[in-house]
Design an enzyme around this catalytic site. Structure first.
Site, short mmCIF file in Angstrom:
data_model
loop_
_atom_site.label_atom_id
_atom_site.label_comp_id
_atom_site.label_asym_id
_atom_site.label_seq_id
_atom_site.Cartn_x
_atom_site.Cartn_y
_atom_site.Cartn_z
N ASP A 24 0.87 -1.17 0.00
CA ASP A 24 0.00 0.00 0.00
C ASP A 24 0.91 1.23 0.00
O ASP A 24 2.10 1.13 0.32
CB ASP A 24 -0.87 -0.03 1.26
CG ASP A 24 -1.64 1.24 1.48
OD1 ASP A 24 -2.34 1.67 0.56
OD2 ASP A 24 -1.52 1.81 2.58
N ASP A 26 -0.26 5.10 0.88
CA ASP A 26 -0.56 6.12 1.89
C ASP A 26 -0.49 5.54 3.30
O ASP A 26 -1.13 4.52 3.60
CB ASP A 26 -1.94 6.72 1.65
CG ASP A 26 -2.03 7.47 0.33
OD1 ASP A 26 -1.89 8.70 0.35
OD2 ASP A 26 -2.21 6.82 -0.72
N GLY A 115 -5.17 2.82 -3.16
CA GLY A 115 -6.44 3.50 -3.34
C GLY A 115 -6.23 4.99 -3.54
O GLY A 115 -7.19 5.75 -3.67
N ASN A 189 -8.82 -1.52 3.71
CA ASN A 189 -8.87 -1.89 2.29
C ASN A 189 -7.63 -2.68 1.86
O ASN A 189 -7.55 -3.13 0.72
CB ASN A 189 -9.04 -0.65 1.41
CG ASN A 189 -7.90 0.33 1.51
OD1 ASN A 189 -7.31 0.51 2.57
ND2 ASN A 189 -7.57 0.99 0.42
#
Length: 230
Positions: A24, A26, A115, A189
């Site tokens: 991921d 962020d 995302g 997520n």
């Protein structure tokens, strides 16, 4: 809270057993949530940040809906704000460069799956030597954010399920099993991709993610993961 929590397997693990590392962006590889920083510069920070926090904690189950709600609040923000956030606010988390360099040196391929937005993932991917990238593309018109996203060949929004699908797609492309992949993230997520990986790592993560990961790094930098991999 312990600095490093190991659950679900007995170390040591062999780095040679892995072929892919999925990250991921962020709050994992970088210290900020880019959408929150865009909103803060534009004077709309509190409302956007509250939605982000709820989504990452898993309190909003539909990531796509939460993202659309946040993007709508950014309609009309000048595109120049993106450059400001990139140059003035984006910082890599401790150990991000070291971990990625070590994994690449060991022959692993790196996947950045976010995302967040291509404006930032392009920079992060170049800096860290990512082999695969998937993220969302902000729609611009007349130099301003429209509040929407650009439809890409794979779809519009990279949510948790798309992260999982991308990890599996990369494994297939590399000719390896998902058990030969590790996944590192901090938010709800990230759980779908973490659930199919051979090693799941929560980095300074939300409680729900810490509880479900095989390894939780609660203090210190990402490079501490290297201590578990021989």
């Amino acid at each position: 809270m312990q600095d490093l929590v190991i659950q679900g397997f007995t170390p040591p693990l062999r780095l040679a057993d892995f072929r892919l590392a999925a990250f991921d962006m962020d709050s994992t590889l970088i210290s900020i949530e880019c959408i929150d920083e865009i909103a803060a510069v534009a004077g709309r920070g509190a409302e956007v940040a509250a939605i982000t926090e709820a989504a990452m904690r898993g309190e909003i189950s539909d990531f796509k809906d939460s993202l659309r709600r946040r993007l709508a609040l950014l309609q009309g923000v000048p595109a120049s704000v993106l450059e400001h956030v990139l140059r003035e606010r984006l910082q890599f988390n401790p150990g991000a460069r070291e971990l990625c360099a070590a994994l690449k040196a060991a022959g692993l391929k790196l996947l950045l799956v976010s995302g967040g937005f291509t404006y930032f993932t392009s920079y992060v991917a170049e800096q860290l030597g990512m082999d695969f990238v998937r993220s969302n593309e902000l729609e611009l018109a007349d130099g301003r954010l429209t509040g929407g996203l650009v439809m890409q060949a794979w779809g519009e929004i990279c949510d948790g399920e798309e992260k999982r699908r991308m990890l599996l797609q990369c494994c297939a492309e590399l000719g390896c099993q998902p058990s030969q992949a590790m996944a590192v993230g901090d938010g709800a997520n990230d759980l779908p991709m973490m659930s199919v990986a051979g090693l799941s790592v929560a980095y300074h993560a939300k409680p729900k993610v810490r509880e479900q990961a095989m390894v939780a790094i609660n203090q210190g930098g990402l490079q501490s993961l290297l201590g578990l991999l021989q």
